[in-house]
Design an enzyme around this catalytic site. Structure first.
Site, PDB file in Angstrom:
ATOM      1  N   HIS A 199      71.123  36.891  70.430  1.00  0.00           N
ATOM      2  CA  HIS A 199      71.398  38.316  70.280  1.00  0.00           C
ATOM      3  C   HIS A 199      71.364  38.698  68.798  1.00  0.00           C
ATOM      4  CE1 HIS A 199      73.167  37.008  74.093  1.00  0.00           C
ATOM      5  NE2 HIS A 199      72.963  38.234  74.526  1.00  0.00           N
ATOM      6  N   GLU A 251      67.498  40.528  81.009  1.00  0.00           N
ATOM      7  CA  GLU A 251      67.939  39.147  80.783  1.00  0.00           C
ATOM      8  C   GLU A 251      67.819  38.290  82.039  1.00  0.00           C
ATOM      9  OE1 GLU A 251      71.283  39.790  77.245  1.00  0.00           O
ATOM     10  OE2 GLU A 251      71.932  39.461  79.308  1.00  0.00           O
ATOM     11  N   HIS A 287      73.048  45.894  83.317  1.00  0.00           N
ATOM     12  CA  HIS A 287      73.816  46.510  82.247  1.00  0.00           C
ATOM     13  C   HIS A 287      72.884  47.179  81.250  1.00  0.00           C
ATOM     14  CE1 HIS A 287      72.865  42.565  80.534  1.00  0.00           C
ATOM     15  NE2 HIS A 287      73.390  42.875  79.357  1.00  0.00           N
ATOM     16  N   HIS A 342      76.664  36.158  80.515  1.00  0.00           N
ATOM     17  CA  HIS A 342      77.225  35.607  79.276  1.00  0.00           C
ATOM     18  C   HIS A 342      77.837  36.712  78.396  1.00  0.00           C
ATOM     19  CE1 HIS A 342      72.768  35.674  77.669  1.00  0.00           C
ATOM     20  NE2 HIS A 342      73.317  36.872  77.548  1.00  0.00           N
TER      21      HIS A 342
END
Length: 452
Positions: free
Chosen positions: A224, A405, A358, A177
């Site tokens: 977030h 995540e 990431h 996302h």
């Protein structure tokens, strides 16, 4: 994650746990204030005066004035909160991540385009071999080690004969996302060479969704530092409201439709899941950020209205401790049990979002581990039970601090028939690409086949 906090020893990485949260509470709340346009204007007009309104240490204020994100993180800042400072000055996540590595913007972008920072040389074992100073708490751990997982996962009793139900769980969708993907769509950049490779990976699944549009999507994502700041950090938060506007994450609201929920089904899920021993936070009002809207845009395209109702299920993967893969898989199984007791003729999909490898923060920003990512995709299909037992430390060490995540994907996977021994699955689509801004992009569509 165990209390020895061995994650603090991963090189070039700052994990945002409860201790860091307490240290940086007011710093991160200052960042949250920049979600309002009028506050951004006041801050830009006189940064020092605006900072002086907040009970920050002099070091924290100076880190903000210098836009020194590494220093701000050492002082308790979290990258998602701190990014709102950069957004105020028009910086992208890629520019902010690059600023923490000691590289030029051009060199950082070139590194990402060539596959990202390698995990080789950037692991616990590498730091120990090089004799680098380790974290403030705990001793160095063997890179092959990790956290002990919970000894058992809660399983509900079989009970009486299963109730007749009319819910069809047709498929699950898994996707990254990335916020920059949303920006590329909003700014009409999808055909540019850099972005076309990403969007080409969703052409097939977008058509599949048009041909197989569900009534409801239960969309698992993480907030977030948008709807939830440090005043409240729910581990699992279920959206039980009827309406969720897109959030202003510092750049203004995305030009996408609001999300319409399904309060009745959400209330049923809450009732079932909490009785099934999952302690959910129930949220009736919240803005939803890119974690939820980007997957919708990727699969639905540019639409005036989302073609189905959405029940948001937010998972904390920002502040440690975060739930384990095994706990998320168990939640997916409990979610399936809840759906099986809903007496209405509807078709449902469950989407797991986030990841893949990431790292957005620290000197190790830009880490990509394509080999680990693709092995994760293989095992997610073939061995979700075994994969769910991978310890948190491996995610951080191999897939970067934000690679955690991926535990959210297990909620969608746990709802499927093969895991629940009631049927089988079929891989309809698989896609992987590096990079999209700072991350690797992964995407799977799995059809769910239930025995009659």
């Amino acid at each position: 994650m165990s209390n020895d906090k061995s994650y603090r020893n991963v090189p070039g990485t700052t994990i945002f746990d409860a201790a860091q949260s307490a240290k940086g509470y007011h710093l991160n709340q200052f960042c949250m204030s920049l979600m309002k346009a009028e506050n951004r204007e006041r801050f830009v007009a006189d940064q020092r005066a605006y900072l002086d309104e907040w009970p920050l240490s002099e070091e924290q204020k100076q880190a903000v004035l210098d836009l020194d994100l590494n220093a701000a993180m050492r002082l308790g800042g979290n990258i998602y909160f701190l990014s709102k400072i950069g957004a105020t000055f028009g910086l992208s996540f890629q520019q902010m991540a690059g600023s923490m590595t000691g590289m030029s913007e051009e060199d950082y972008r070139a590194m990402m385009e060539s596959g990202g920072r390698s995990a080789d040389g950037n692991r616990l074992a590498d730091a120990a071999a090089a004799g680098e100073e380790l974290g403030a708490e705990g001793a160095a751990t063997d890179a092959a080690g990790g956290d002990e997982m919970a000894a058992a996962v809660i399983e509900a009793a079989a009970g009486d004969a299963q109730q007749e139900h009319h819910v069809t769980l047709a498929a699950t969708v898994f996707t990254s996302h990335v916020p920059a993907i949303g920006a590329a769509m909003d700014l009409g950049k999808t055909e540019e060479p850099y972005w076309k490779k990403v969007f080409d990976g969703y052409v097939e699944s977008r058509q599949w969704l048009k041909d197989n549009t569900p009534d409801v999507v239960i969309l698992v994502y993480n907030d977030h530092a948008t709807a939830f700041d440090l005043t409240m950090i729910p581990t699992f938060a279920l959206g039980t409201g009827a309406y969720y506007p897109p959030a202003d994450e510092g750049y203004g609201r995305r030009p996408v439709p609001p999300v319409h929920g399904y309060p009745e089904l959400a209330a049923h899920l809450a009732q079932s899941l909490i009785i099934d021993d999952f302690d959910l936070t129930l949220v009736n009002e919240m803005d939803v950020d890119h974690g939820l809207t980007v997957p919708l845009s990727l699969l639905c395209g540019d639409v005036e209205e989302w073609p189905f109702k959405v029940i948001p299920l937010a998972v904390n993967v920002v502040q440690y401790p975060v739930p384990s893969g095994a706990r998320c898989l168990a939640l997916g199984k409990a979610l399936r049990r809840a759906l099986d007791t809903w007496d209405e003729d509807i078709t449902v999909q469950v989407w797991g979002t986030g990841g893949m490898s990431h790292q957005l923060q620290g000197p190790r920003a830009g880490l990509i581990n394509a080999e680990w990512d693709n092995a994760f995709l293989d095992r997610l299909v073939e061995d979700p039970q075994g994969l769910s037992r991978v310890p948190h430390l491996e995610y951080v060490d191999e897939a970067g601090s934000e690679g955690i995540e991926l535990v959210m994907w297990f909620i969608a996977r746990g709802a499927m028939s093969d895991v629940n021994e009631t049927g089988s699955i079929e891989v309809l689509h698989r896609f992987y690409h590096v990079p999209a801004s700072n991350t690797a992009v992964g995407h799977l569509v799995l059809a769910n086949h239930t025995k009659e």
